[in-house]
Motif scaffolding. Structure first.
Motif, PDB file in Angstrom:
ATOM      1  N   PRO A 406      31.743  11.192  74.636  1.00 30.01           N
ATOM      2  CA  PRO A 406      33.104  11.354  74.097  1.00 30.01           C
ATOM      3  C   PRO A 406      33.436  12.823  73.866  1.00 30.01           C
ATOM      4  N   ASP A 407      34.730  13.134  73.947  1.00 32.71           N
ATOM      5  CA  ASP A 407      35.183  14.515  73.772  1.00 32.71           C
ATOM      6  C   ASP A 407      35.628  14.817  72.345  1.00 32.71           C
ATOM      7  N   ASP A 408      35.803  13.786  71.530  1.00 32.89           N
ATOM      8  CA  ASP A 408      36.206  14.008  70.142  1.00 32.89           C
ATOM      9  C   ASP A 408      35.625  12.906  69.267  1.00 32.89           C
ATOM     10  N   THR A 409      35.813  13.041  67.966  1.00 29.84           N
ATOM     11  CA  THR A 409      35.198  12.093  67.029  1.00 29.84           C
ATOM     12  C   THR A 409      35.848  10.714  67.091  1.00 29.84           C
ATOM     13  N   ASP A 410      37.134  10.638  67.459  1.00 30.56           N
ATOM     14  CA  ASP A 410      37.783   9.327  67.579  1.00 30.56           C
ATOM     15  C   ASP A 410      37.147   8.514  68.699  1.00 30.56           C
ATOM     16  N   ALA A 411      36.954   9.176  69.845  1.00 31.77           N
ATOM     17  CA  ALA A 411      36.313   8.488  70.976  1.00 31.77           C
ATOM     18  C   ALA A 411      34.866   8.135  70.636  1.00 31.77           C
ATOM     19  N   LEU A 412      34.179   9.031  69.910  1.00 29.26           N
ATOM     20  CA  LEU A 412      32.800   8.751  69.483  1.00 29.26           C
ATOM     21  C   LEU A 412      32.754   7.496  68.621  1.00 29.26           C
ATOM     22  N   GLN A 413      33.690   7.373  67.674  1.00 24.85           N
ATOM     23  CA  GLN A 413      33.697   6.220  66.783  1.00 24.85           C
ATOM     24  C   GLN A 413      33.978   4.929  67.545  1.00 24.85           C
ATOM     25  N   ARG A 414      34.859   4.993  68.548  1.00 25.18           N
ATOM     26  CA  ARG A 414      35.136   3.809  69.372  1.00 25.18           C
ATOM     27  C   ARG A 414      33.890   3.396  70.157  1.00 25.18           C
ATOM     28  N   HIS A 446      23.493  10.225  73.038  1.00 19.43           N
ATOM     29  CA  HIS A 446      24.779  10.258  72.337  1.00 19.43           C
ATOM     30  C   HIS A 446      24.625  10.837  70.940  1.00 19.43           C
ATOM     31  N   TYR A 447      23.497  10.529  70.290  1.00 20.87           N
ATOM     32  CA  TYR A 447      23.269  11.084  68.959  1.00 20.87           C
ATOM     33  C   TYR A 447      23.212  12.608  69.012  1.00 20.87           C
ATOM     34  N   ARG A 448      22.420  13.140  69.917  1.00 26.79           N
ATOM     35  CA  ARG A 448      22.253  14.595  69.985  1.00 26.79           C
ATOM     36  C   ARG A 448      23.527  15.282  70.460  1.00 26.79           C
ATOM     37  N   HIS A 449      24.274  14.619  71.344  1.00 24.73           N
ATOM     38  CA  HIS A 449      25.548  15.198  71.778  1.00 24.73           C
ATOM     39  C   HIS A 449      26.537  15.232  70.615  1.00 24.73           C
ATOM     40  N   GLY A 450      26.534  14.181  69.799  1.00 26.17           N
ATOM     41  CA  GLY A 450      27.497  14.089  68.701  1.00 26.17           C
ATOM     42  C   GLY A 450      27.243  15.065  67.564  1.00 26.17           C
ATOM     43  N   LEU A 451      26.046  15.675  67.532  1.00 26.65           N
ATOM     44  CA  LEU A 451      25.754  16.633  66.462  1.00 26.65           C
ATOM     45  C   LEU A 451      26.670  17.849  66.508  1.00 26.65           C
ATOM     46  N   LYS A 459      25.143  19.884  53.775  1.00 23.25           N
ATOM     47  CA  LYS A 459      23.936  19.056  53.751  1.00 23.25           C
ATOM     48  C   LYS A 459      24.185  17.695  53.113  1.00 23.25           C
ATOM     49  N   THR A 460      25.184  17.639  52.251  1.00 25.38           N
ATOM     50  CA  THR A 460      25.485  16.367  51.572  1.00 25.38           C
ATOM     51  C   THR A 460      26.358  15.451  52.423  1.00 25.38           C
ATOM     52  N   GLU A 461      26.846  15.943  53.560  1.00 25.79           N
ATOM     53  CA  GLU A 461      27.705  15.143  54.437  1.00 25.79           C
ATOM     54  C   GLU A 461      26.885  14.534  55.564  1.00 25.79           C
ATOM     55  N   LEU A 462      27.326  13.383  56.041  1.00 28.27           N
ATOM     56  CA  LEU A 462      26.644  12.712  57.145  1.00 28.27           C
ATOM     57  C   LEU A 462      27.181  13.228  58.471  1.00 28.27           C
ATOM     58  N   GLN A 463      26.332  13.202  59.478  1.00 24.10           N
ATOM     59  CA  GLN A 463      26.763  13.563  60.821  1.00 24.10           C
ATOM     60  C   GLN A 463      27.572  12.405  61.417  1.00 24.10           C
ATOM     61  N   PHE A 464      28.539  12.737  62.264  1.00 23.17           N
ATOM     62  CA  PHE A 464      29.374  11.700  62.875  1.00 23.17           C
ATOM     63  C   PHE A 464      28.542  10.736  63.721  1.00 23.17           C
ATOM     64  N   SER A 465      27.462  11.233  64.305  1.00 21.44           N
ATOM     65  CA  SER A 465      26.694  10.415  65.255  1.00 21.44           C
ATOM     66  C   SER A 465      25.454   9.778  64.642  1.00 21.44           C
ATOM     67  N   ASP A 466      25.325   9.768  63.327  1.00 20.02           N
ATOM     68  CA  ASP A 466      24.123   9.229  62.682  1.00 20.02           C
ATOM     69  C   ASP A 466      23.828   7.788  63.065  1.00 20.02           C
ATOM     70  N   MET A 467      24.848   6.995  63.278  1.00 18.24           N
ATOM     71  CA  MET A 467      24.635   5.581  63.586  1.00 18.24           C
ATOM     72  C   MET A 467      23.919   5.383  64.915  1.00 18.24           C
ATOM     73  N   TYR A 468      24.130   6.291  65.876  1.00 20.34           N
ATOM     74  CA  TYR A 468      23.386   6.202  67.132  1.00 20.34           C
ATOM     75  C   TYR A 468      21.891   6.313  66.856  1.00 20.34           C
ATOM     76  N   CYS A 469      21.519   7.269  66.022  1.00 17.75           N
ATOM     77  CA  CYS A 469      20.118   7.478  65.671  1.00 17.75           C
ATOM     78  C   CYS A 469      19.539   6.237  64.997  1.00 17.75           C
ATOM     79  N   LEU A 470      20.298   5.667  64.082  1.00 11.78           N
ATOM     80  CA  LEU A 470      19.819   4.485  63.368  1.00 11.78           C
ATOM     81  C   LEU A 470      19.658   3.290  64.307  1.00 11.78           C
TER      82      LEU A 470
END
Length: 555
Positions: A406-414, A446-451, A459-470
């Protein structure tokens, strides 16, 4: 009196350096300063207590307690000594000693509002509800203010809640509390919202729902303003408990017109409809349907109402609300459960889910919303749904690895939502070993790309792509469970540790790491700060660790 005030001010100036040392954490200097002061002024009790606080904080608990008791035996009545002793006893985890302090102070200064209120609060800390009631009434007699009166009433309610004998609560504590409040109502002395809330609580616990409804709909109910729609929420709850389904339906209908995204009223609206149908309810020939207004008592009326809310959203150019679209799926589910043919009038669930995804797929809540209704789809439509959704996800051109990103966070979330739905439908579990390994490579890529989207995150915020890792970790766990290959669980630990290094605050990573380490018998890593921070190993979690073969947190 003037002389006494002068002495007090002078003592405050003498004690100020000790307070400053304690506030700055310089406990040794506080002890030294207290010793100097006590050499000159042996009767300065507060200095002795402040020294005890310094001793307590340097680990000399026995010396501190002995010193404090020397002052407590004298039953001091000056504010400085009492407050200092309160702080010390709190740090010693001995709140019961604070009650003795203020009991003695109240005996010596019986008309002190401050000491009586401190005594009440001291009883509250140790759960002495009967003594709280007595202290509240004693305070009200000295200073007849509403809050003090209702402190006593609340103490009765707490006695009712904590009583082991339910009969005693219903026949003594709550009726007495009710009579005390009714006295204030008759005298028109009710002033604050909290007093109305307390009256409502008492009536509710007594099961007097009719009286509670009259209270909420009456002039006193107008004081309930701190919470949005507080009166309406309470009325709805009471209508349901009284099984007044016409009023419940009409009120839900009105509230949903006002705010079609308020989900709490859709279940009440649908529940009341089916109760009215079961009771063969019909509106009167003349006049209003009920005090709350128009009642929708047929399925066709409810379907029309839901579709009107959806049309209103479709016509909007601003932010679209999810509530009406989810209400349509919820109504299909309920109609199918009752075997009603009208469910088909609302549309095909798969098409409705595709439409919902197109509108809200870029929101993290999309998966949790759609997951509730996946059971509406027959098994043969599972792959079809995922394929349809995948086609609507905007991804870039394929890279050398064959993956499109994905090119942006909206596409990543979809894209993420599609993978989560696939797992919720069981499609990932049905893959072969090679297919699962290929899926893991895709998820990791996808996880590493989303970083890159969270490069500036705290540090207290989650990465957008954390769910891929999980998800990748969970697929590794699937392989471990299916094949017994321990190499898979070590791979899962590796990807989770990588995820934790990029998102130190991700509790899901920590929970899964704890579970896997414990199942492997490796307990030492569980105590590492990165894993154990803010994670409390409760009895329920220990049960989870002992019994679960597979736990999925990401859906």
């Amino acid at each position: 009196m003037a002389a006494r005030g002068h002495v007090q001010d002078h003592n405050d100036r003498r004690l100020r350096p000790i307070y400053d040392y304690l506030d700055n954490g310089n406990n040794k200097m506080a002890i030294q300063q207290a010793d100097k002061l006590l050499k000159k002024h042996k009767d300065l009790h507060c200095a002795k207590v402040l020294k005890a606080i310094g001793l307590q904080r340097t680990g000399k608990q026995d010396e501190a307690f002995t010193l404090a008791q020397e002052v407590a035996i004298l039953e001091p009545t000056d504010d400085n000594s009492l407050q200092a002793l309160t702080i010390l006893y709190r740090e010693m985890h001995r709140p019961e000693l604070v009650t003795k302090l203020y009991e003695a102070a109240v005996k010596k200064v019986p008309l002190s509002e401050e000491y009586h209120s401190h005594l009440f609060m001291a009883y509250a800390r140790v759960g002495e509800y009967k003594k709280m009631q007595q202290a509240g009434m004693a305070l009200y007699k000295i200073v007849p203010k509403n809050p003090y009166y209702f402190w006593s009433v609340m103490s009765l309610v707490m006695q009712a809640i904590s009583a082991q004998d339910e009969k005693l609560s219903q026949t003594m504590f709550l009726p007495l509390a009710e009579r005390m409040v009714e006295k204030m109502v008759k005298e028109e002395k009710i002033e604050a919202e909290a007093e109305v809330q307390l009256y409502f609580m008492i009536l509710e616990r007594l099961g007097k729902y009719v009286e509670a409804l009259e209270l909420i709909r009456g002039p006193l109910g107008e004081k309930l303003t701190s919470e949005l729609q507080s009166r309406e929420n309470k009325c709805m709850m009471l209508y349901q408990r009284l099984q007044r389904w016409p009023e419940s339906n009409a009120l839900a209908h009105k509230l949903l017109i006002k705010n079609p995204d308020d989900w709490q009223f859709y279940p009440a609206y649908f529940d009341s409809l089916f109760h009215l149908i079961d009771q063969s309810w019909s509106p009167p020939e003349e006049g209003e349907h009920c005090p709350e207004g128009v009642v929708h008592h047929t399925i066709s009326e409810v379907i029309r109402f839901v579709e009107e809310r959806i049309r209103d959203e479709d016509d909007k150019h601003s932010r679209i609300l999810r509530g009406p679209y989810l209400a349509r799926l919820e109504l299909i589910k309920r109609l199918r459960e009752r075997g009603c043919s009208e469910a088909s009038l609302l549309g095909d669930p798969m098409e409705l889910m595709v439409q919902f995804f197109e509108k809200f797929g870029d929101k993290p809540c999309c998966i949790t919303n759609l997951k509730l209704y996946l059971h509406l789809l027959p098994a043969e439509q599972h792959h079809q749904l995922i394929n349809r959704l995948s086609e609507s996800v905007p991804l870039g051109e394929a890279t050398n690895g064959g993956f499109s990103f994905p090119d942006d966070t909206d596409a990543l979330q979809r894209h993420l939502c599609v993978h989560q739905l696939s797992r919720a439908l069981g499609l990932q579990h049905a893959l072969s070993t090679d297919q699962k390994l290929r899926l893991i490579e895709e998820l990791k890529a996808h996880y590493r790309h989303g970083l890159k989207f969270g490069e500036n995150a705290l540090k207290t915020e989650l990465q957008f792509s954390d769910m891929y890792c999980l998800m990748a970790a969970h697929v590794y766990v699937d392989l471990w469970t299916d094949t017994g290959d321990e190499g898979m669980v070590w791979q899962a630990l590796g990807i989770l540790q990588e995820g934790l290094s990029n998102s130190p605050s991700n509790a899901q990573f920590k929970l899964l790491l704890l579970l896997l380490y414990c199942r492997l018998g490796a307990f030492e890593p569980c105590q590492k700060p990165k894993i154990s921070t803010n994670i409390y190993c409760t009895s329920s979690m220990l049960t989870l660790i002992k019994s679960s073969s597979k736990v999925e947190y990401f859906i």
